[in-house]
Design a protein around this motif. Structure first.
Motif, short mmCIF file in Angstrom:
data_model
loop_
_atom_site.label_atom_id
_atom_site.label_comp_id
_atom_site.label_asym_id
_atom_site.label_seq_id
_atom_site.Cartn_x
_atom_site.Cartn_y
_atom_site.Cartn_z
N LEU A 12 2.08 10.15 -9.87
CA LEU A 12 1.10 10.35 -10.94
C LEU A 12 0.29 11.63 -10.73
CD1 LEU A 12 -0.20 6.71 -11.45
CD2 LEU A 12 1.26 8.04 -12.98
N LEU A 13 -0.07 11.94 -9.50
CA LEU A 13 -0.80 13.18 -9.23
C LEU A 13 0.04 14.40 -9.55
CD1 LEU A 13 -2.79 12.38 -5.95
CD2 LEU A 13 -3.71 12.82 -8.23
N LYS A 63 2.18 1.84 -3.45
CA LYS A 63 1.12 2.35 -4.33
C LYS A 63 0.80 3.81 -4.03
CE LYS A 63 0.61 -1.39 -6.63
NZ LYS A 63 1.07 -1.47 -8.00
N VAL A 64 0.86 4.19 -2.76
CA VAL A 64 0.63 5.59 -2.39
C VAL A 64 1.73 6.46 -3.00
CG1 VAL A 64 0.70 7.19 -0.43
CG2 VAL A 64 -0.72 5.14 -0.32
N ASP A 65 2.98 6.01 -2.93
CA ASP A 65 4.08 6.76 -3.53
C ASP A 65 3.90 6.88 -5.04
OD1 ASP A 65 5.21 7.06 -1.04
OD2 ASP A 65 6.63 5.40 -1.29
N GLU A 66 3.49 5.79 -5.70
CA GLU A 66 3.26 5.84 -7.14
C GLU A 66 2.12 6.79 -7.47
OE1 GLU A 66 2.58 1.86 -8.53
OE2 GLU A 66 4.56 1.17 -7.87
N ASN A 67 1.08 6.79 -6.66
CA ASN A 67 -0.04 7.70 -6.88
C ASN A 67 0.38 9.16 -6.71
OD1 ASN A 67 -1.82 5.66 -7.48
ND2 ASN A 67 -2.69 5.55 -5.42
N LYS A 68 1.27 9.42 -5.75
CA LYS A 68 1.75 10.80 -5.57
C LYS A 68 2.50 11.27 -6.81
CE LYS A 68 2.10 10.78 -0.55
NZ LYS A 68 3.00 10.80 0.62
N ASN A 123 0.82 -1.21 0.00
CA ASN A 123 0.00 0.00 0.00
C ASN A 123 0.86 1.26 0.00
OD1 ASN A 123 -2.24 -1.62 0.03
ND2 ASN A 123 -2.75 -1.26 2.18
#
Length: 117
Positions: A58-59, A51-56, A48
């Protein structure tokens, strides 16, 4: 007979205690299963966090694309091969070195002379 009933009561108490210990250590909802669940939770938490780091990332990329033209230009250069007027396109090869079938010229002229017996 008095001692026999006390002994039977003692055996029943020991059996109940052993049954409870078995349930605690080895049962379906016991300590071993709890330890396994804790390990699974730690693994899932690490996934998780990744994935949070990857989402950051991407954002941040989405915000750059929405707000600035530099990110759009960068994506156009990398993905579409954008070249502006007045710029020179240079492409470097990353291919491995290949060997040719042509012989290389000798460095020392004496090496080129073959001795005939």
């Amino acid at each position: 007979m008095k001692y026999f009933s006390q002994f039977m009561l003692f055996l029943i108490a020991v059996a109940v205690l052993l049954g409870l210990q078995y349930q605690y250590w080895l049962g379906k909802s016991g300590r071993a299963e709890l330890d396994k669940l804790h390990a699974d939770i730690q693994v899932q938490q690490q996934l998780n966090d990744q994935k949070v780091d990857e989402n950051k990332v991407l954002l941040a990329d989405v915000n750059d694309l929405k707000n600035g033209l530099e990110a759009v230009e960068e994506h156009a250069r990398l993905d579409l091969g954008l070249i502006k007027p007045g710029e020179t396109f240079v492409q470097l090869s990353t291919a491995p070195v290949t060997h040719t079938t042509q012989p290389t010229p000798p460095i020392n002229p004496d090496d080129a002379i073959e001795s005939i017996p």
